[in-house]
Design an enzyme around this catalytic site. Structure first.
Site, mmCIF file in Angstrom:
data_model
loop_
_atom_site.group_PDB
_atom_site.id
_atom_site.type_symbol
_atom_site.label_atom_id
_atom_site.label_comp_id
_atom_site.label_asym_id
_atom_site.label_seq_id
_atom_site.Cartn_x
_atom_site.Cartn_y
_atom_site.Cartn_z
ATOM 1 N N GLU A 1 0.818 -1.209 0.000
ATOM 2 C CA GLU A 1 0.000 0.000 0.000
ATOM 3 C C GLU A 1 0.854 1.263 0.000
ATOM 4 O O GLU A 1 2.007 1.263 0.417
ATOM 5 C CB GLU A 1 -0.963 -0.005 1.175
ATOM 6 C CG GLU A 1 -0.311 -0.101 2.528
ATOM 7 C CD GLU A 1 -1.362 -0.297 3.628
ATOM 8 O OE1 GLU A 1 -1.853 -1.426 3.772
ATOM 9 O OE2 GLU A 1 -1.664 0.675 4.331
ATOM 10 N N CYS B 1 6.918 -7.416 6.603
ATOM 11 C CA CYS B 1 8.079 -6.892 7.311
ATOM 12 C C CYS B 1 8.476 -7.912 8.369
ATOM 13 O O CYS B 1 7.619 -8.581 8.944
ATOM 14 C CB CYS B 1 7.720 -5.565 7.980
ATOM 15 S SG CYS B 1 9.098 -4.783 8.853
ATOM 16 N N CYS C 1 7.724 -5.025 15.120
ATOM 17 C CA CYS C 1 7.303 -4.012 16.090
ATOM 18 C C CYS C 1 5.873 -4.332 16.540
ATOM 19 O O CYS C 1 4.997 -4.611 15.733
ATOM 20 C CB CYS C 1 7.363 -2.611 15.474
ATOM 21 S SG CYS C 1 9.034 -2.151 15.017
ATOM 22 N N CYS D 1 2.552 -2.619 15.122
ATOM 23 C CA CYS D 1 2.503 -2.326 13.684
ATOM 24 C C CYS D 1 1.808 -3.443 12.918
ATOM 25 O O CYS D 1 2.154 -4.618 13.041
ATOM 26 C CB CYS D 1 3.921 -2.121 13.173
ATOM 27 S SG CYS D 1 3.981 -1.836 11.400
ATOM 28 N N SER E 1 12.540 5.977 6.822
ATOM 29 C CA SER E 1 12.408 5.678 8.241
ATOM 30 C C SER E 1 12.938 4.281 8.527
ATOM 31 O O SER E 1 12.636 3.334 7.803
ATOM 32 C CB SER E 1 10.919 5.777 8.598
ATOM 33 O OG SER E 1 10.711 5.426 9.937
ATOM 34 N N SER F 1 12.959 5.330 14.188
ATOM 35 C CA SER F 1 11.832 4.943 15.038
ATOM 36 C C SER F 1 12.375 4.617 16.416
ATOM 37 O O SER F 1 12.990 3.579 16.626
ATOM 38 C CB SER F 1 11.131 3.719 14.440
ATOM 39 O OG SER F 1 10.520 4.087 13.238
ATOM 40 N N ASN G 1 -1.770 4.206 16.503
ATOM 41 C CA ASN G 1 -2.994 3.911 15.779
ATOM 42 C C ASN G 1 -3.367 2.470 16.131
ATOM 43 O O ASN G 1 -2.714 1.543 15.659
ATOM 44 C CB ASN G 1 -2.662 4.025 14.284
ATOM 45 C CG ASN G 1 -3.830 4.567 13.510
ATOM 46 O OD1 ASN G 1 -4.980 4.357 13.877
ATOM 47 N ND2 ASN G 1 -3.518 5.243 12.427
ATOM 48 N N CYS H 1 -0.560 2.175 9.301
ATOM 49 C CA CYS H 1 0.359 1.528 8.376
ATOM 50 C C CYS H 1 0.059 0.027 8.251
ATOM 51 O O CYS H 1 0.034 -0.692 9.236
ATOM 52 C CB CYS H 1 1.750 1.762 8.951
ATOM 53 S SG CYS H 1 3.059 0.855 8.242
HETATM 54 N N1 SAH Z 1 10.473 0.042 9.131
HETATM 55 C C1 SAH Z 1 10.483 1.464 9.188
HETATM 56 C C2 SAH Z 1 9.275 2.093 8.513
HETATM 57 C C3 SAH Z 1 8.013 1.631 9.131
HETATM 58 S S1 SAH Z 1 6.579 2.513 9.377
HETATM 59 C C4 SAH Z 1 10.552 1.910 10.634
HETATM 60 O O1 SAH Z 1 10.421 1.073 11.521
HETATM 61 O O2 SAH Z 1 10.773 3.075 10.883
HETATM 62 C C5 SAH Z 1 6.847 4.158 9.769
HETATM 63 C C6 SAH Z 1 6.576 4.541 11.210
HETATM 64 O O3 SAH Z 1 5.230 4.259 11.630
HETATM 65 C C7 SAH Z 1 7.487 3.818 12.180
HETATM 66 O O4 SAH Z 1 7.952 4.744 13.123
HETATM 67 C C8 SAH Z 1 6.538 2.836 12.807
HETATM 68 O O5 SAH Z 1 7.014 2.376 14.038
HETATM 69 C C9 SAH Z 1 5.270 3.630 12.893
HETATM 70 N N2 SAH Z 1 4.053 2.829 13.081
HETATM 71 C C10 SAH Z 1 3.752 1.635 12.567
HETATM 72 N N3 SAH Z 1 2.555 1.212 12.975
HETATM 73 C C11 SAH Z 1 2.050 2.184 13.760
HETATM 74 C C12 SAH Z 1 0.840 2.333 14.501
HETATM 75 N N4 SAH Z 1 -0.098 1.389 14.495
HETATM 76 N N5 SAH Z 1 0.686 3.463 15.210
HETATM 77 C C13 SAH Z 1 1.633 4.429 15.211
HETATM 78 N N6 SAH Z 1 2.787 4.334 14.552
HETATM 79 C C14 SAH Z 1 3.014 3.219 13.842
#
Ligand code: SAH
EC number: 2.1.1.192
Length: 356
Positions: A93, A113, A117, A120, A192, A215, A291, A334
């Protein structure tokens, strides 16, 4: 025979390739322009090439499509979400966000991925595969074509960990900012990472001008470990050293991202520890109220608490903003849109999640 992925050739590689099949250099220039400026989907659009050459290209190369299978337009703000299907059926997406300063697209760098995390959605099915350079580029091309508006900013913050797809990601940055292509300024590109230390250091040495977002999500090694399995591999102090190295090498200020989770990382000691980490660094902190995703039990702090958290950091001299929520009515978090569709797709296993 597998056809070659022509959109993943950079300008010089395409020239070499065309010379090797007996074409003149100016032909490669024309083809590159069709692919990366005029954003052609088909060799038949390349009307200044002879029919013979177009046939030759069709026999040996393909323009790998990203096919749009869902498009949601937010009613609350100028945000649109796209679900693309890749040639092999995998889905990724992308998000378009319109701002006063221009149009920004958030792309995915992997299908799934493996970073795991906890909050996520993208990581729930594990990693399926990394994207080719062309598949990253064509998310942007497709959106620019549909909207007929120039994309001026790109963030690599969709599904996937760009530094876990290092070579294709670096090539993507070069091709996206190349004067022969869309020529998006590197200063308008942000990537990121969850903090893969060796590749952050490599990135610092690439001579690029992109913004690196880290992050952070936890203000200590222990807290990071609770939210991010990657912290079991890399110590917070090493991650921060790598950030400093990036700043030293590039002069680009680091953006720290911090997903605020109620009761987990929004406490007074988090403010203290965050201040200690960020105060002496030339950086920016972006708070993202988490989120919530249905698969996990994490809660967003209410608006008042998030604001208080921000104000206290600001008082401590930290350069901080709360990320404006976008597209809350269209599977905002995301990876959520993809998950809804990908539940059916094959190839996902929990074993692909990095839990070491
Ligand atoms: N792999 C990269 C990019 C991922 S997404 C990274 O980890 O940075 C981009 C950002 O959105 C990251 O900081 C991730 O931790 C955050 N993210 C992912 N899911 C989320 C959610 N449900 N609520 C808030 N932030 C989120």
């Amino acid at each position: 025979m597998n056809k070659k992925d022509i959109c993943s050739y950079n300008y010089d590689e395409l020239k070499e390739e065309m010379l090797a099949i007996g074409e003149k250099a100016f032909r490669s220039k024309q083809i590159y322009e069709w692919l990366h400026v005029k954003l052609a989907d088909d060799f038949d659009e390349m009307t200044n090439l002879s029919k013979g050459l177009r046939e030759k290209l069709k026999e040996n190369y393909e323009i790998r499509k990203v096919k749009m299978i869902d498009h949601q337009i937010s009613k609350v703000d100028p945000t649109e979400k796209f679900l693309f299907e890749l040639e092999d059926g995998n889905m990724v997406e992308s998000v378009l966000m319109k701002y006063n300063y221009g149009n920004s697209v958030c792309i995915s760098s992997q299908a799934g991925c493996r970073m795991g995390c906890r909050f996520c959605a993208s990581t729930i099915g594990g990693l399926v595969r990394s994207l080719e350079t062309s598949e990253m580029l064509r998310q942007i091309y497709h959106i620019q074509k549909i909207t007929e508006e120039r994309i001026s900013n790109v963030v690599v913050m969709g599904t996937g960990e760009p530094l876990d797809n290092y070579d294709n990601f670096i090539k993507f940055i070069h091709m996206l900012s190349d004067e022969h292509g869309l020529h998006i300024s590197q200063r308008n590109i942000t990537a990121s990472t969850c903090g893969i230390v060796p590749n952050m250091r490599r990135l610092a040495e690439e001579g690029l001008q992109i913004t690196l977002a880290l992050s952070l999500h936890g203000s200590s090694q222990e807290k990071r470990k609770k939210l991010m399995p990657v912290a079991n591999k890399y110590e917070l102090s090493d991650v921060l050293d790598a950030c400093d190295y990036y700043f030293d090498k590039t002069g680009r200020r680091i953006t720290f991202e911090y997903s605020l989770v109620a009761g987990v990382n929004d406490q007074p000691d988090d403010i203290r520890e965050l201040t200690a980490i960020l105060k002496r660094r030339n950086c920016h902190l972006n708070l993202i109220p988490v989120n919530p995703i249905k698969e996990r039990d994490f809660k967003k702090p209410d608006r008042k608490n998030a604001l208080e958290f921000k104000n206290k950091l600001e008082k401590n001299g930290i350069n901080v903003t709360i990320r404006r929520e976008r597209g809350s009515d269209i599977d905002g978090a995301c990876g959520q849109l993809r998950r809804r569709h990908a539940a059916k797709s094959e190839g996902e296993t929990d074993e692909n999640i990095c839990n070491d």
